[in-house]
Design a protein around this motif. Structure first.
Motif, mmCIF file in Angstrom:
data_model
loop_
_atom_site.group_PDB
_atom_site.id
_atom_site.type_symbol
_atom_site.label_atom_id
_atom_site.label_comp_id
_atom_site.label_asym_id
_atom_site.label_seq_id
_atom_site.Cartn_x
_atom_site.Cartn_y
_atom_site.Cartn_z
ATOM 1 N N SER A 81 0.903 -1.312 -0.025
ATOM 2 C CA SER A 81 0.038 -0.004 -0.113
ATOM 3 C C SER A 81 0.719 1.231 0.019
ATOM 4 O O SER A 81 2.010 1.297 0.729
ATOM 5 C CB SER A 81 -0.898 -0.048 1.314
ATOM 6 N N PRO A 82 0.533 2.164 -0.749
ATOM 7 C CA PRO A 82 1.289 3.696 -0.595
ATOM 8 C C PRO A 82 0.966 4.405 0.710
ATOM 9 O O PRO A 82 1.916 5.216 0.860
ATOM 10 C CB PRO A 82 0.644 4.473 -1.935
ATOM 11 N N SER A 83 0.073 3.977 1.484
ATOM 12 C CA SER A 83 -0.110 4.689 2.857
ATOM 13 C C SER A 83 0.213 3.690 4.008
ATOM 14 O O SER A 83 0.510 4.540 4.962
ATOM 15 C CB SER A 83 -1.605 4.916 2.784
ATOM 16 N N ILE A 84 -0.002 2.523 4.053
ATOM 17 C CA ILE A 84 0.139 1.515 5.200
ATOM 18 C C ILE A 84 0.993 0.654 5.073
ATOM 19 O O ILE A 84 0.852 -0.200 4.109
ATOM 20 C CB ILE A 84 -1.454 0.918 5.577
ATOM 21 N N LEU A 85 1.883 0.495 6.055
ATOM 22 C CA LEU A 85 2.912 -0.454 6.073
ATOM 23 C C LEU A 85 2.513 -1.572 7.304
ATOM 24 O O LEU A 85 2.361 -1.082 8.248
ATOM 25 C CB LEU A 85 4.348 -0.331 6.449
ATOM 26 N N ARG A 86 2.295 -2.968 6.979
ATOM 27 C CA ARG A 86 1.947 -3.823 7.812
ATOM 28 C C ARG A 86 3.279 -4.600 8.253
ATOM 29 O O ARG A 86 3.705 -5.341 7.332
ATOM 30 C CB ARG A 86 0.770 -4.761 7.313
ATOM 31 N N ASN A 87 3.433 -4.809 9.464
ATOM 32 C CA ASN A 87 4.548 -5.672 9.994
ATOM 33 C C ASN A 87 3.752 -6.683 10.760
ATOM 34 O O ASN A 87 3.723 -6.516 11.980
ATOM 35 C CB ASN A 87 5.584 -4.977 10.726
ATOM 36 N N PRO A 88 3.390 -8.109 10.386
ATOM 37 C CA PRO A 88 2.884 -8.729 11.196
ATOM 38 C C PRO A 88 3.451 -9.485 12.434
ATOM 39 O O PRO A 88 3.225 -9.898 13.307
ATOM 40 C CB PRO A 88 2.598 -10.020 10.167
ATOM 41 N N ASN A 89 4.904 -9.220 12.452
ATOM 42 C CA ASN A 89 6.032 -9.522 13.296
ATOM 43 C C ASN A 89 5.842 -8.824 14.589
ATOM 44 O O ASN A 89 6.163 -9.187 15.586
ATOM 45 C CB ASN A 89 7.429 -9.637 12.929
ATOM 46 N N LYS A 90 5.069 -7.583 14.471
ATOM 47 C CA LYS A 90 4.815 -6.872 15.633
ATOM 48 C C LYS A 90 3.478 -6.880 16.279
ATOM 49 O O LYS A 90 3.225 -6.445 17.075
ATOM 50 C CB LYS A 90 5.461 -5.436 15.304
ATOM 51 N N CYS A 91 2.601 -7.745 15.535
ATOM 52 C CA CYS A 91 1.207 -7.603 15.916
ATOM 53 C C CYS A 91 1.090 -8.429 17.277
ATOM 54 O O CYS A 91 1.600 -9.714 17.488
ATOM 55 C CB CYS A 91 0.578 -8.223 14.760
ATOM 56 N N ILE A 92 0.099 -8.034 17.967
ATOM 57 C CA ILE A 92 -0.138 -8.662 19.512
ATOM 58 C C ILE A 92 -1.536 -9.428 19.242
ATOM 59 O O ILE A 92 -1.903 -9.657 20.476
ATOM 60 C CB ILE A 92 0.271 -7.971 20.529
ATOM 61 N N LEU A 93 -2.218 -9.398 18.173
ATOM 62 C CA LEU A 93 -3.365 -9.821 18.078
ATOM 63 C C LEU A 93 -4.328 -9.324 19.084
ATOM 64 O O LEU A 93 -5.411 -10.155 19.618
ATOM 65 C CB LEU A 93 -3.232 -11.433 18.137
ATOM 66 N N CYS A 94 -4.481 -8.103 19.054
ATOM 67 C CA CYS A 94 -5.243 -7.499 20.076
ATOM 68 C C CYS A 94 -6.643 -7.249 19.574
ATOM 69 O O CYS A 94 -7.762 -7.201 20.077
ATOM 70 C CB CYS A 94 -4.992 -6.170 20.724
ATOM 71 N N GLY A 95 -6.710 -7.130 18.002
ATOM 72 C CA GLY A 95 -7.856 -7.079 17.129
ATOM 73 C C GLY A 95 -8.291 -5.675 16.967
ATOM 74 O O GLY A 95 -9.369 -5.519 16.446
ATOM 75 N N ASP A 96 -7.877 -4.608 17.548
ATOM 76 C CA ASP A 96 -8.258 -3.200 17.589
ATOM 77 C C ASP A 96 -8.302 -2.803 16.006
ATOM 78 O O ASP A 96 -9.368 -2.313 15.857
ATOM 79 C CB ASP A 96 -7.216 -2.431 18.403
#
Ligand code: FES
Length: 451
Positions: free
Chosen positions: A135-150
């Motif tokens: 995405s040109p706007s959002i960068l996702r790094n799943p390795n930092k996700c804590i699965l809070c679901g917010d």
């Protein structure tokens, strides 16, 4: 209406939706990670766990307050639980915290420090996941996700986009678009609301700071910036200025000192949009093309309509947003050798919204095959550039935006308000622009959410 005892003190409650809200009302700030009051309650992190008089523990965000409840929020057992929860979350989290984009504002790290986690006993056994930088706007790094679901609930409950959700089970669980697709292959509109609620660096904004700084350092480049109206209020907030203070003069002064050659006000672009949209509305009405005519400066809104309601897309105004109209005017103005002094133009827009980074890449955002706006810098990125520069925000002299595009009308100014564009177009189409006629439009209720 009822009363409960919290840590030995009687607290009254009325319509609080959960025990957590009553605890907060009592002036106690217990840690939470997955609770965001505007979203539905998920109850996954268990950090808000409290204990009752019989020793039963429960998540206070998921419990309805009842008259006569007796609860404790800070027992040795609860403190041990919270520490363990945070330790486990950190164990499953990519911990290169010192160089993380949200270092200094990471909610997870802040809580870990607050409850006293000073080392993590467990190894990270999660498989490393690839970043999603599509995405040109959002960068996702799943390795930092804590699965809070917010982010999932923000995207689903509030934005109605449903671009991401939980997938897989147990230790394999992930927040991801369906079938592990890239964000750009989903209905994501780049609005960035997921990023606002993310308590870690799992979702961040794509940064355009580096190329802009490089352009500022290049003597062969002329760097021109336009500033959207919303930025001048939000940035003041960030630097501790009184709420609602217009800090445009300070921003212009600081940006000039950083090396921006010309700084203009996007309100000028909004005025151009009013002229064009008024003309288009008249055409729609007189040629029988039909109404309504929808318009929004928000590219996320436009994309959402195109992706989810394509049958309504024909009612969207064909006019560019103020940023894009103005971007094209700036590009054209500096095509003239008299204005560009033989240098290359870098056209920057300072905008409040992450989706604007995607708007500049749309095919209709080009003139004669050339992209009109080169980079979009968000309010947050601008604040980080200012901090890097070391210039003290409240110590600078106030300066006006540059001419010939530094001015704008009141109509351009109200663009950012719901119904503001409609009011601006009505003002433009009104025969006779005397004060009474203008006031009648303002008081007609077209601005704002009501009506
Ligand atoms: Fe209550 Fe996460 S805040 S369970």
């Amino acid at each position: 209406m009822g009363k409960m005892t919290i840590d030995g003190r009687l607290v009254e409650f009325t319509d609080e939706k959960n025990v957590l809200s009553v605890i907060r009302k009592a002036g106690i700030d217990i840690p939470t990670l997955c609770y965001v009051s505007e979203l539905s309650t998920y109850g996954s992190c268990r950090l808000c766990t409290v204990e009752d008089e019989r020793g039963k523990t429960f998540a206070s965000c998921s419990e309805v307050p009842r008259d006569g409840m007796v609860i404790y929020t800070n027992t040795p057992r609860l403190r041990k639980y919270r520490k363990m929860i945070l330790e486990l979350l950190l164990a499953a989290h990519d911990r290169d915290c010192t160089t993380c984009v949200v270092s200094g504002s990471c909610h997870l790290l802040e809580l870990a420090q607050r409850v006293g986690v000073n080392h993590v006993r467990f190894r990270n056994t999660r498989e490393l996941q690839p970043l999603d930088d599509s995405s040109p706007s959002i960068l996702r790094n799943p390795n930092k996700c804590i699965l809070c679901g917010d982010c999932v609930r923000m995207c689903t409950d509030i934005q109605g986009i449903n671009a991401i959700d939980f997938a897989y089970r147990g230790t394999d669980a992930l927040v991801t678009p369906a079938f592990n697709r890239k964000l750009t292959e989903t209905g994501c509109v780049g609005c960035g609301q997921c990023r606002i609620v993310c308590p870690t660096g799992a979702i961040t904004v794509v940064s355009d700071i580096e190329p802009v700084m490089e352009a500022l350092a290049d003597p062969q480049t002329i760097v021109v910036a336009q500033i959207a109206p919303a930025v001048r209020l939000a940035l003041g907030d960030k630097f501790g200025m009184p709420k609602g203070e217009n800090v445009m003069g300070r921003i212009v002064s600081i940006m000039h000192r950083m090396g921006f050659d010309e700084i203009y006000d996007t309100t000028y672009g909004a005025d151009l949009t009013v002229l064009e949209e008024s003309k288009e509305l008249l055409e729609h009405v007189s040629s029988g093309k039909g109404v309504p005519l929808f318009t929004s400066c928000c590219p996320a809104w436009v994309q959402h309509c195109e992706k989810k309601y394509p049958d309504l897309a024909k009612y969207i105004s064909t006019c560019r947003s103020p940023m894009q109209m103005f971007g094209a005017v700036i590009r054209e103005y500096f095509r003239d050798p008299e204005h560009n002094a033989g240098k290359k133009l870098v056209n920057v827009a300072i905008m409040p919204c992450t989706a604007k980074k995607g708007e500049i890449l749309r095919p209709e955002s080009r003139t004669r095959g050339i992209q009109d706006v080169d980079y979009v810098i968000t309010t947050e990125e601008l604040s980080s550039i200012i901090e890097q520069s070391g210039i003290v925000f409240d110590k600078v002299e106030i300066e006006s935006a540059d001419v010939p595009f530094g001015i704008g009308s009141g109509s351009g100014m109200i663009f950012g308000i719901t119904g503001g564009v409609t009011e601006a177009v009505m003002r433009r189409l009104q025969r006779g622009h005397d004060r009474a006629a203008m006031r009648a439009i303002t008081e007609s209720g077209v601005r704002g959410m009501e009506g």
